[in-house]
Design an enzyme around this catalytic site. Structure first.
Site, PDB file in Angstrom:
ATOM      1  N   ARG A   1       0.833  -1.203   0.000  1.00  0.00           N
ATOM      2  CA  ARG A   1       0.000   0.000   0.000  1.00  0.00           C
ATOM      3  C   ARG A   1       0.875   1.263   0.000  1.00  0.00           C
ATOM      4  NH1 ARG A   1      -4.022   1.015   5.246  1.00  0.00           N
ATOM      5  NH2 ARG A   1      -4.580   3.159   4.775  1.00  0.00           N
TER       6      ARG A   1
ATOM      7  N   ASN B   1       1.706   2.249  14.732  1.00  0.00           N
ATOM      8  CA  ASN B   1       0.818   1.236  14.139  1.00  0.00           C
ATOM      9  C   ASN B   1       0.944   1.112  12.620  1.00  0.00           C
ATOM     10  OD1 ASN B   1      -0.436   3.700  13.787  1.00  0.00           O
ATOM     11  ND2 ASN B   1      -2.475   2.996  14.352  1.00  0.00           N
TER      12      ASN B   1
ATOM     13  N   GLY C   1      -0.371  10.203  19.551  1.00  0.00           N
ATOM     14  CA  GLY C   1      -1.285  10.393  20.685  1.00  0.00           C
ATOM     15  C   GLY C   1      -1.364  11.843  21.126  1.00  0.00           C
ATOM     16  N   ASP C   2      -1.784  12.004  22.374  1.00  0.00           N
ATOM     17  CA  ASP C   2      -2.044  13.332  22.924  1.00  0.00           C
ATOM     18  C   ASP C   2      -0.825  14.251  22.975  1.00  0.00           C
ATOM     19  OD1 ASP C   2      -4.691  13.020  23.157  1.00  0.00           O
ATOM     20  OD2 ASP C   2      -4.715  12.622  25.319  1.00  0.00           O
TER      21      ASP C   2
ATOM     22  N   GLU D   1      -2.894  14.114  13.435  1.00  0.00           N
ATOM     23  CA  GLU D   1      -3.976  13.152  13.655  1.00  0.00           C
ATOM     24  C   GLU D   1      -3.661  12.454  14.968  1.00  0.00           C
ATOM     25  OE1 GLU D   1      -5.478   9.864  14.281  1.00  0.00           O
ATOM     26  OE2 GLU D   1      -4.656   9.117  12.386  1.00  0.00           O
TER      27      GLU D   1
ATOM     28  N   CYS E   1      -6.363   4.005  14.592  1.00  0.00           N
ATOM     29  CA  CYS E   1      -7.124   5.212  14.967  1.00  0.00           C
ATOM     30  C   CYS E   1      -8.526   5.098  14.408  1.00  0.00           C
ATOM     31  CB  CYS E   1      -6.475   6.449  14.374  1.00  0.00           C
ATOM     32  SG  CYS E   1      -4.739   6.511  14.682  1.00  0.00           S
TER      33      CYS E   1
ATOM     34  N   ARG F   1      -9.108   4.921   6.925  1.00  0.00           N
ATOM     35  CA  ARG F   1      -8.384   6.031   6.290  1.00  0.00           C
ATOM     36  C   ARG F   1      -8.298   5.781   4.781  1.00  0.00           C
ATOM     37  NH1 ARG F   1      -2.701   6.304   5.571  1.00  0.00           N
ATOM     38  NH2 ARG F   1      -2.602   4.515   6.956  1.00  0.00           N
TER      39      ARG F   1
HETATM   40  O1  G3P Z   1      -4.486   4.214  12.674  1.00  0.00           O
HETATM   41  C1  G3P Z   1      -5.040   5.098  11.824  1.00  0.00           C
HETATM   42  C2  G3P Z   1      -5.137   4.770  10.399  1.00  0.00           C
HETATM   43  O2  G3P Z   1      -4.274   5.543   9.687  1.00  0.00           O
HETATM   44  C3  G3P Z   1      -5.394   3.403   9.899  1.00  0.00           C
HETATM   45  O3  G3P Z   1      -5.542   3.325   8.490  1.00  0.00           O
HETATM   46  O4  G3P Z   1      -6.688   2.658   6.398  1.00  0.00           O
HETATM   47  O5  G3P Z   1      -6.426   1.030   8.272  1.00  0.00           O
HETATM   48  O6  G3P Z   1      -7.984   2.931   8.444  1.00  0.00           O
HETATM   49  P1  G3P Z   1      -6.710   2.428   7.876  1.00  0.00           P
END
Ligand code: G3P
Length: 479
Positions: free
Chosen positions: A105, A158, A236-237, A254, A288, A441
């Site tokens: 990706r 992540n 994070g925060d 974000e 997220c 996302r």
């Molecule tokens: O963790 C946030 C995000 O960027 C995850 O991507 O495409 O798996 O929703 P996606």
């Protein structure tokens, strides 16, 4: 492979003169397996100096050549897919197939960015003065987008590869230099990504830097540096405090999401259940955009829960190498935090639809029913394989709850009534509302933004290019 890794500064692989390292624990084995450099402030200065010098060259490179250079990186990244996926498996315990798809990706994202950059950056505006009251056609205004300079990219654990390239590629196509601070967990994957830029052999020395630091010691220094012209941060925060510190530069942030899933009584419950399972438990809920709370109308709650539970019981639990659906969460601290939320819900009377089970950092998928607003899990992001279900009397109540979330990244609504879907979408205040699909996302060119404390600015390829450039105008005066 396990071992000690160097930072990539000014085109050189560098062992820090601090003689200090940051250690990285494999979440699955819970052993310290990797070390990266704890770079010093002088090394950060050197990286920024490299950026500034290289950017002077890079911004003059024709757009088509910048695009070609990015395509070259994408092709090296594809060659390295197995090696980088292996790092993701060991560093962040992401299942092997998901690790591979993160790399693929990312290569796709870089290629798309090269194309989009050509389209967007080759266009500008042309204005004539006679449109403004009282002015003759004596001034012609040409405007175009020019780079900002140096972009500091801080991706999260992540998606340490994909969310790094989602910042680096728009920055580079726009003519900027980049300094990347990889997440601690994910740093080795990030440094392998650095190697792809190095191997591509097409960038001026110093244009792309990967600097590992102890965030507590030097994170602010990186962000507040006078040579930093733009901050793109996902995490994070800590982003909230960084936003206050960086001063007058464009920022894109974000910072997470408590993504609500509203299920209406007329929804296709099979479809909703399928998306809740995938949305809630992919990468063990450490996204997220994971579904983080289900708000279901009471009359269909039992039926929905039966379907969700059926799917949850089929999730495989184990090690990332075995491609299990649920793998160990990123750290013991994270597992403890998740457990605290679960225990709070237990004490306050949530109904456990699955038995709570944990071994080390591995937490079995946990589905909680009858969650109420006085439970912490109704508001906090577990960032783990735990999904709270709240029964609501109507969709207004669901929308009201969703709108009280502090981090409003995405949400979703399931209904067969498109008019109702649009009305709910209009009333939910989150960056994105998905109709009949889980929050996500991707695809990576879609706009991506959070409301309230979830972030500032909008990502996605075109928006990032827009944010990493500024408007420059030239006015021709006809005398
Ligand atoms: O963790 C946030 C995000 O960027 C995850 O991507 O495409 O798996 O929703 P996606």
């Amino acid at each position: 492979a396990s071992g000690s890794y160097k930072s990539y500064i000014n085109g050189q692989w560098l062992r820090s003169c601090s003689n200090k390292v940051v250690t990285i624990t494999n979440p699955a084995t819970r052993k310290e397996e990797f070390k990266v450099q704890a770079c010093t402030r002088e090394e950060i200065d050197a990286a920024y100096e490299g950026c500034t010098e290289a950017q002077k060259i890079w911004r003059q490179v024709p757009l088509w050549k910048r695009a070609e250079a990015l395509r070259k990186v994408a092709s090296v990244l594809r060659e390295q897919r197995d090696t980088i996926a292996e790092c993701l498996v060991n560093e962040i315990a992401k299942a092997r197939k998901d690790s591979l798809s993160e790399v693929d990706r990312s290569a796709d994202l870089i290629e798309y960015c090269a194309e989009e950059g050509i389209r967007l950056l080759s266009k500008g505006d042309f204005l004539t003065s006679d449109a403004f009251k009282g002015t003759d056609r004596t001034k012609l205004c040409l405007s175009s987008r020019v780079p900002l300079g140096n972009v500091l990219c801080i991706p999260p654990f992540n998606y340490p590869v994909n969310l790094a390239v989602s910042k680096i590629a728009p920055a580079l196509i726009s003519g900027n230099a980049v300094l990347v601070k990889p997440p601690t967990q994910g740093a080795v994957s990030g440094l392998h990504l650095a190697q792809c830029f190095d191997k591509a052999g097409v960038f001026p020395k110093g244009l792309v830097n990967f600097v590992t630091v102890r965030a507590s010691e030097n994170g602010d220094y990186l962000a507040e540096h006078p040579s930093n012209n733009c901050l793109s941060f996902t995490g994070g925060d800590v982003g909230l405090s960084l936003a206050k510190k960086v001063g007058m530069i464009p920022i894109q942030m974000e910072l997470g999401g408590k993504d609500a899933c509203i299920v209406c009584s007329d929804a296709d419950l099979d479809l909703a259940a399928k998306h809740i399972i995938k949305g809630g438990f992919s990468y063990s809920g450490q996204r997220c955009t994971a579904v983080k709370v289900v708000l279901v109308e009471g009359e269909v709650a039992d039926q929905l829960i039966e379907k969700v539970l059926g799917g949850v019981n089929k999730l495989t639990v184990g090690m990332p190498d075995d491609n299990c659906n649920i793998t160990p969460v990123i750290s013991e601290t994270s597992a403890n935090f998740i457990e605290k939320l679960v225990m709070d819900a237990k004490e306050k009377g949530a109904k456990f639809l699955t038995e709570y089970r944990r071994e080390g950092n591995l937490i079995w998928p946990c589905l909680l029913d009858h969650v109420r607003p006085d439970m912490d899990i109704a508001w906090e992001e577990p960032f783990g394989p735990v999904l709270p279900i709240m029964r609501v009397s109507n969709t207004d109540q669901a929308v009201e709850h969703a709108n009280k979330n502090r981090v409003a990244l995405q949400s979703c609504v399931f209904t067969k009534d498109i008019e109702k879907a649009i009305k709910i979408s209009d009333s939910v205040q989150s960056g994105t509302v998905q109709i009949n699909g889980a929050p996500a996302r991707g695809p990576d060119h879609f706009p991506f933004q959070g409301f309230r404390d979830s972030g500032i600015g909008s990502q996605g390829i075109a928006n990032s290019i827009g944010m990493m450039t500024k408007t420059k105008t030239t006015v021709i005066n006809l005398n």
